[in-house]
Design an enzyme around this catalytic site. Sequence first.
Site, PDB file in Angstrom:
ATOM      1  N   GLU A 258       0.845  -1.192   0.000  1.00 21.29           N
ATOM      2  CA  GLU A 258       0.000   0.000   0.000  1.00 21.29           C
ATOM      3  C   GLU A 258       0.882   1.244   0.000  1.00 21.29           C
ATOM      4  OE1 GLU A 258      -3.638  -0.398   2.320  1.00 21.29           O
ATOM      5  OE2 GLU A 258      -3.268   1.606   3.153  1.00 21.29           O
TER       6      GLU A 258
ATOM      7  N   GLU B 263       4.893   5.790   9.067  1.00 25.31           N
ATOM      8  CA  GLU B 263       4.177   7.050   8.934  1.00 25.31           C
ATOM      9  C   GLU B 263       5.116   8.258   8.911  1.00 25.31           C
ATOM     10  OE1 GLU B 263       3.756   4.917  11.473  1.00 25.31           O
ATOM     11  OE2 GLU B 263       1.677   4.194  11.494  1.00 25.31           O
TER      12      GLU B 263
ATOM     13  N   ASN C   9       2.204   6.898   4.205  1.00 24.25           N
ATOM     14  CA  ASN C   9       2.623   5.625   4.757  1.00 24.25           C
ATOM     15  C   ASN C   9       2.906   4.665   3.611  1.00 24.25           C
ATOM     16  OD1 ASN C   9       3.236   3.669   6.656  1.00 24.25           O
ATOM     17  ND2 ASN C   9       1.206   3.624   7.599  1.00 24.25           N
TER      18      ASN C   9
ATOM     19  N   GLU D 178      -3.027  10.370   3.199  1.00 21.94           N
ATOM     20  CA  GLU D 178      -4.201  10.554   4.047  1.00 21.94           C
ATOM     21  C   GLU D 178      -4.190  11.980   4.589  1.00 21.94           C
ATOM     22  OE1 GLU D 178      -5.322   6.349   6.065  1.00 21.94           O
ATOM     23  OE2 GLU D 178      -3.406   7.197   6.728  1.00 21.94           O
TER      24      GLU D 178
ATOM     25  N   ASP E 282     -11.905   8.423  15.730  1.00 21.61           N
ATOM     26  CA  ASP E 282     -11.252   7.697  16.825  1.00 21.61           C
ATOM     27  C   ASP E 282      -9.744   7.905  16.826  1.00 21.61           C
ATOM     28  OD1 ASP E 282     -11.174   6.282  14.407  1.00 21.61           O
ATOM     29  OD2 ASP E 282     -10.911   4.356  15.410  1.00 21.61           O
ATOM     30  N   TRP E 283      -9.184   8.506  15.725  1.00 20.81           N
ATOM     31  CA  TRP E 283      -7.738   8.708  15.682  1.00 20.81           C
ATOM     32  C   TRP E 283      -7.287   9.907  14.838  1.00 20.81           C
ATOM     33  CZ3 TRP E 283      -5.031   8.708  11.065  1.00 20.81           C
ATOM     34  CH2 TRP E 283      -5.699   8.182   9.952  1.00 20.81           C
TER      35      TRP E 283
ATOM     36  N   ASP F  14       0.161   5.345   0.635  1.00 20.28           N
ATOM     37  CA  ASP F  14      -0.940   6.153   1.169  1.00 20.28           C
ATOM     38  C   ASP F  14      -0.667   7.649   1.200  1.00 20.28           C
ATOM     39  OD1 ASP F  14      -2.163   3.756   1.787  1.00 20.28           O
ATOM     40  OD2 ASP F  14      -1.680   3.824   3.906  1.00 20.28           O
TER      41      ASP F  14
ATOM     42  N   GLN G 230      -0.655  12.840   6.131  1.00 18.50           N
ATOM     43  CA  GLN G 230       0.070  11.651   6.573  1.00 18.50           C
ATOM     44  C   GLN G 230       0.324  10.745   5.381  1.00 18.50           C
ATOM     45  OE1 GLN G 230      -0.625   9.344  10.359  1.00 18.50           O
ATOM     46  NE2 GLN G 230      -1.567   7.862   8.965  1.00 18.50           N
TER      47      GLN G 230
ATOM     48  N   ARG H  75       9.917   4.133  19.013  1.00 19.80           N
ATOM     49  CA  ARG H  75       9.353   3.015  18.246  1.00 19.80           C
ATOM     50  C   ARG H  75      10.435   2.206  17.552  1.00 19.80           C
ATOM     51  NH1 ARG H  75       5.184   5.181  14.099  1.00 19.80           N
ATOM     52  NH2 ARG H  75       4.791   2.946  13.782  1.00 19.80           N
TER      53      ARG H  75
ATOM     54  N   GLY I 193      -5.189  12.603  17.691  1.00 18.20           N
ATOM     55  CA  GLY I 193      -5.233  11.265  18.240  1.00 18.20           C
ATOM     56  C   GLY I 193      -6.605  10.813  18.696  1.00 18.20           C
TER      57      GLY I 193
END
Length: 295
Positions: free
Chosen positions: A110, A139, A129, A114, A201-202, A112, A127, A281, A206
Amino acid sequence: MMKMASPQFLSLCLGLLFLASGAFAAAPRRPVSVPFARNYKPTWAFDHIKYYNGGNDITLMLDKYTGTGFQSKGSYLFGHFSMDIKMVPGDSAGTVTAFYLSSNNNEHDEIDFEFLGNRTGQPYILQTNVFTGGTGNREQRIFLWFDPTKEFHSYSVLWNLYQIVFFVDSVPIRVFKNVKGSKFPFNQPMKIYNSLWNADDWATRGGLEKTDWSKAPFIAAYKGFHIDGCEESVTAKFCRTQGQKWWDQKAFQDLDGIQYRKLADVRRRYTIYNYCTDRVRFPTMPIECKIDRDV
């Protein structure tokens, strides 16, 4: 007596001029605007897609019942894909306007774009990805250097066996290279998808900022519908025209010096998150980040 502009103001103007310049040698070919129906078809909530100007322009609508979307008729393995989009204006918190390529299987690849909605007065966040073999977590987020709700801007992907480049109005904002030690999308044809949907929800802070349905319907506008790719069946493992198309040529196997400077300017001025620099991360920098020069 005329008041002199501040050094900070002059610096900002020079930066915007630098980003707006499109005169680099390895720029993709200029997208060709075609009607929606030539390359695309609706996917869901058909009544939430409206057509204008003989099908050359469309809008997507999101309300409290549903969003909507469309997809390419064909599947592609490499090429140049572009869309002109005008984002949802005003209070768009919780909404996501998406333009992406996906192989649409369990271990999908994928690519992306967004666009994350905002509360009125706050900037949109873009964003990007990349998923390979079903795994994303790559991201990057930037603020755009313009208001994407005021007029159409071009968002495009150059994808070949060597690299994936994300462009905003011909400015490279991200490069993802095919390097040893890192997975790369190279053998799964993808369809192109576009959608407008609720993700409160995000999507905004966030998930702290919820969609205000009193502002509905939310509307995003699309035109251009440019596809210049190697069309293949969904089971193909290679492109029949590999090496023959313009996007395979040497000039497009890497960014040139001017493009890398533009990318560095985007990183310095507008980047708000880059997985390449997230040592929480990723305690060790991913291999593609070291080689992409995208930090």
